[in-house]
Write a protein that holds these residues in place. Structure first.
Motif, PDB file in Angstrom:
ATOM      1  N   GLY A 209       0.803  -1.216   0.000  1.00  0.00           N
ATOM      2  CA  GLY A 209       0.000   0.000   0.000  1.00  0.00           C
ATOM      3  C   GLY A 209       0.837   1.267   0.000  1.00  0.00           C
ATOM      4  N   LEU A 210       1.966   1.220  -0.696  1.00  0.00           N
ATOM      5  CA  LEU A 210       2.883   2.354  -0.725  1.00  0.00           C
ATOM      6  C   LEU A 210       3.018   2.906  -2.142  1.00  0.00           C
ATOM      7  CD1 LEU A 210       5.776   0.759   1.368  1.00  0.00           C
ATOM      8  CD2 LEU A 210       4.169   2.513   2.152  1.00  0.00           C
ATOM      9  N   PRO A 211       3.311   4.194  -2.262  1.00  0.00           N
ATOM     10  CA  PRO A 211       3.608   4.731  -3.594  1.00  0.00           C
ATOM     11  C   PRO A 211       4.955   4.177  -4.062  1.00  0.00           C
ATOM     12  CG  PRO A 211       3.863   6.441  -1.918  1.00  0.00           C
ATOM     13  CD  PRO A 211       3.333   5.219  -1.222  1.00  0.00           C
ATOM     14  N   ALA A 212       5.105   3.967  -5.348  1.00  0.00           N
ATOM     15  CA  ALA A 212       6.336   3.411  -5.911  1.00  0.00           C
ATOM     16  C   ALA A 212       7.391   4.502  -6.005  1.00  0.00           C
ATOM     17  CB  ALA A 212       6.064   2.776  -7.268  1.00  0.00           C
ATOM     18  N   ARG A 213       8.007   4.806  -4.880  1.00  0.00           N
ATOM     19  CA  ARG A 213       9.075   5.804  -4.855  1.00  0.00           C
ATOM     20  C   ARG A 213      10.163   5.354  -3.883  1.00  0.00           C
ATOM     21  NH1 ARG A 213       5.122   9.637  -1.759  1.00  0.00           N
ATOM     22  NH2 ARG A 213       5.790   9.229   0.374  1.00  0.00           N
TER      23      ARG A 213
ATOM     24  N   TYR B 250       9.007  -7.519   1.355  1.00  0.00           N
ATOM     25  CA  TYR B 250       9.538  -6.793   2.509  1.00  0.00           C
ATOM     26  C   TYR B 250      11.061  -6.665   2.421  1.00  0.00           C
ATOM     27  CZ  TYR B 250      10.826  -5.687   7.292  1.00  0.00           C
ATOM     28  OH  TYR B 250      11.369  -5.104   8.410  1.00  0.00           O
ATOM     29  N   GLN B 251      11.753  -7.769   2.102  1.00  0.00           N
ATOM     30  CA  GLN B 251      13.211  -7.735   2.004  1.00  0.00           C
ATOM     31  C   GLN B 251      13.657  -6.757   0.917  1.00  0.00           C
ATOM     32  OE1 GLN B 251      15.290  -9.026   4.220  1.00  0.00           O
ATOM     33  NE2 GLN B 251      13.477  -9.768   5.292  1.00  0.00           N
ATOM     34  N   THR B 252      12.936  -6.693  -0.164  1.00  0.00           N
ATOM     35  CA  THR B 252      13.270  -5.776  -1.265  1.00  0.00           C
ATOM     36  C   THR B 252      13.033  -4.330  -0.848  1.00  0.00           C
ATOM     37  OG1 THR B 252      12.757  -7.434  -2.933  1.00  0.00           O
ATOM     38  CG2 THR B 252      12.720  -5.132  -3.647  1.00  0.00           C
ATOM     39  N   LEU B 253      11.885  -4.045  -0.262  1.00  0.00           N
ATOM     40  CA  LEU B 253      11.550  -2.664   0.088  1.00  0.00           C
ATOM     41  C   LEU B 253      12.364  -2.154   1.278  1.00  0.00           C
ATOM     42  CD1 LEU B 253       7.676  -2.725  -0.399  1.00  0.00           C
ATOM     43  CD2 LEU B 253       9.443  -1.912  -1.978  1.00  0.00           C
ATOM     44  N   LYS B 254      12.787  -3.050   2.139  1.00  0.00           N
ATOM     45  CA  LYS B 254      13.557  -2.666   3.327  1.00  0.00           C
ATOM     46  C   LYS B 254      14.966  -2.208   2.964  1.00  0.00           C
ATOM     47  CE  LYS B 254      15.242  -5.806   6.238  1.00  0.00           C
ATOM     48  NZ  LYS B 254      15.379  -6.808   7.295  1.00  0.00           N
ATOM     49  N   SER B 255      15.557  -2.789   1.936  1.00  0.00           N
ATOM     50  CA  SER B 255      16.920  -2.456   1.530  1.00  0.00           C
ATOM     51  C   SER B 255      16.895  -1.309   0.517  1.00  0.00           C
ATOM     52  CB  SER B 255      17.564  -3.688   0.886  1.00  0.00           C
ATOM     53  OG  SER B 255      18.683  -3.325   0.113  1.00  0.00           O
ATOM     54  N   PRO B 256      17.538  -0.188   0.828  1.00  0.00           N
ATOM     55  CA  PRO B 256      17.516   0.933  -0.133  1.00  0.00           C
ATOM     56  C   PRO B 256      18.045   0.554  -1.514  1.00  0.00           C
ATOM     57  CG  PRO B 256      18.329   1.669   1.995  1.00  0.00           C
ATOM     58  CD  PRO B 256      18.217   0.171   2.069  1.00  0.00           C
ATOM     59  N   LEU B 257      19.125  -0.214  -1.573  1.00  0.00           N
ATOM     60  CA  LEU B 257      19.676  -0.585  -2.876  1.00  0.00           C
ATOM     61  C   LEU B 257      18.726  -1.511  -3.630  1.00  0.00           C
ATOM     62  CD1 LEU B 257      21.898  -0.415  -4.953  1.00  0.00           C
ATOM     63  CD2 LEU B 257      23.113  -2.228  -3.712  1.00  0.00           C
TER      64      LEU B 257
ATOM     65  N   ILE C 228      25.879   9.126  -1.722  1.00  0.00           N
ATOM     66  CA  ILE C 228      25.508   8.473  -2.984  1.00  0.00           C
ATOM     67  C   ILE C 228      24.036   8.064  -2.956  1.00  0.00           C
ATOM     68  CG2 ILE C 228      26.009   6.535  -4.521  1.00  0.00           C
ATOM     69  CD1 ILE C 228      28.925   6.748  -3.590  1.00  0.00           C
ATOM     70  N   TYR C 229      23.550   7.622  -1.796  1.00  0.00           N
ATOM     71  CA  TYR C 229      22.119   7.292  -1.686  1.00  0.00           C
ATOM     72  C   TYR C 229      21.253   8.529  -1.895  1.00  0.00           C
ATOM     73  CZ  TYR C 229      22.329   2.379  -0.411  1.00  0.00           C
ATOM     74  OH  TYR C 229      22.501   1.023  -0.449  1.00  0.00           O
ATOM     75  N   GLU C 230      21.716   9.676  -1.409  1.00  0.00           N
ATOM     76  CA  GLU C 230      20.973  10.927  -1.644  1.00  0.00           C
ATOM     77  C   GLU C 230      20.891  11.228  -3.136  1.00  0.00           C
ATOM     78  OE1 GLU C 230      22.615  14.136   0.695  1.00  0.00           O
ATOM     79  OE2 GLU C 230      22.439  12.956   2.546  1.00  0.00           O
ATOM     80  N   ALA C 231      21.998  11.040  -3.829  1.00  0.00           N
ATOM     81  CA  ALA C 231      22.021  11.267  -5.280  1.00  0.00           C
ATOM     82  C   ALA C 231      21.069  10.289  -5.982  1.00  0.00           C
ATOM     83  CB  ALA C 231      23.438  11.108  -5.826  1.00  0.00           C
ATOM     84  N   LEU C 232      21.094   9.030  -5.555  1.00  0.00           N
ATOM     85  CA  LEU C 232      20.215   8.022  -6.136  1.00  0.00           C
ATOM     86  C   LEU C 232      18.753   8.399  -5.922  1.00  0.00           C
ATOM     87  CD1 LEU C 232      19.843   5.262  -7.511  1.00  0.00           C
ATOM     88  CD2 LEU C 232      20.008   4.225  -5.236  1.00  0.00           C
ATOM     89  N   HIS C 233      18.433   8.857  -4.729  1.00  0.00           N
ATOM     90  CA  HIS C 233      17.068   9.295  -4.409  1.00  0.00           C
ATOM     91  C   HIS C 233      16.621  10.390  -5.371  1.00  0.00           C
ATOM     92  CE1 HIS C 233      14.169  10.699  -0.976  1.00  0.00           C
ATOM     93  NE2 HIS C 233      13.585  10.656  -2.138  1.00  0.00           N
TER      94      HIS C 233
ATOM     95  N   ARG D  87      15.569  10.074 -13.777  1.00  0.00           N
ATOM     96  CA  ARG D  87      16.799   9.992 -14.558  1.00  0.00           C
ATOM     97  C   ARG D  87      17.342   8.572 -14.368  1.00  0.00           C
ATOM     98  NH1 ARG D  87      20.814  14.317 -13.016  1.00  0.00           N
ATOM     99  NH2 ARG D  87      20.293  13.550 -10.971  1.00  0.00           N
ATOM    100  N   ASP D  88      16.674   7.640 -15.044  1.00  0.00           N
ATOM    101  CA  ASP D  88      16.901   6.222 -14.795  1.00  0.00           C
ATOM    102  C   ASP D  88      18.283   5.731 -15.220  1.00  0.00           C
ATOM    103  OD1 ASP D  88      14.370   6.195 -13.716  1.00  0.00           O
ATOM    104  OD2 ASP D  88      13.425   5.349 -15.499  1.00  0.00           O
ATOM    105  N   ALA D  89      18.845   6.264 -16.285  1.00  0.00           N
ATOM    106  CA  ALA D  89      20.183   5.834 -16.710  1.00  0.00           C
ATOM    107  C   ALA D  89      21.210   6.226 -15.643  1.00  0.00           C
ATOM    108  CB  ALA D  89      20.539   6.441 -18.057  1.00  0.00           C
ATOM    109  N   ALA D  90      21.094   7.448 -15.144  1.00  0.00           N
ATOM    110  CA  ALA D  90      22.001   7.902 -14.089  1.00  0.00           C
ATOM    111  C   ALA D  90      21.782   7.082 -12.822  1.00  0.00           C
ATOM    112  CB  ALA D  90      21.785   9.383 -13.806  1.00  0.00           C
ATOM    113  N   ALA D  91      20.528   6.800 -12.496  1.00  0.00           N
ATOM    114  CA  ALA D  91      20.211   6.005 -11.302  1.00  0.00           C
ATOM    115  C   ALA D  91      20.784   4.595 -11.421  1.00  0.00           C
ATOM    116  CB  ALA D  91      18.709   5.958 -11.075  1.00  0.00           C
TER     117      ALA D  91
END
Length: 174
Positions: free
Chosen positions: A14-18, A64-71, A132-137, A144-148
């Motif tokens: 029930g979360l937005p895909a972000r 859950y394992q996927t959404l819990k890990s930022p990468l 780097i995580y801030e930049a990815l966010h 900017r999917d190629a950069a991400a």
């Protein structure tokens, strides 16, 4: 059961895909979903329901394992957008980044016998990874999917370095 195997991980929770996810909300929703689909609740149910419960519980755990890990979450968002980060085949990185990785590895090796040095390296690595995580966010939010994709590949290197430091610290404890 309200869980649908056709939902993506974000929809399931029930979360937005972000990229930004509230960890406490994610954890609470995980516990709620687990209570709903846990196989123990279906111990006396017919075989088909028990099997479905096991599938749903596995699906909830995977999400859950996927959404819990930022990468993992970042890579999943890219995949939802039809972008393959090509971790296995695209190993090209800027020379400066590769030199930095070599420097990290040398410092880790040089400090491998001193826990205080490894802890300092771990803290420094955490700080660099945070930037780097801030930049990815930002890249994901701006689509900017190629950069991400490249930034996610960079983060895989940092995750590996963090793992190496953790392994060396664990070796020193034994």
């Amino acid at each position: 059961m309200a869980v649908d195997l056709n939902q993506n991980h974000f929809e399931l929770f029930g979360l937005p895909a972000r990229f930004a996810v509230e960890p406490a909300g994610l954890e609470a929703r995980y516990r709620e979903l687990q209570r709903e689909v846990h196989p123990d609740r279906f111990a006396a149910a017919p075989d088909a329901e028990r099997r479905m419960s096991m599938q749903l519980a596995a699906r909830v755990n995977e999400a859950y394992q996927t959404l819990k890990s930022p990468l993992k979450r970042a890579v999943y968002i890219l995949q939802l957008r039809g972008v393959d980060p090509k971790f296995e085949t695209n190993t090209a990185m800027p020379a400066e980044f590769l030199m930095e990785q070599m420097s990290w590895r040398e410092r880790i090796e040089a400090g491998s016998e001193r826990p205080e040095t490894l802890l300092q390296l771990q803290a420094g690595l955490r700080g660099e990874s945070g930037k780097i995580y801030e930049a990815l966010h930002r890249q994901l939010d701006e689509r900017r999917d190629a950069a991400a994709s490249q930034t996610a590949r960079m983060l895989m290197f940092y995750e590996k370095l963090a793992e190496e430091i953790g392994d060396k610290l664990a070796e020193l404890e034994t």
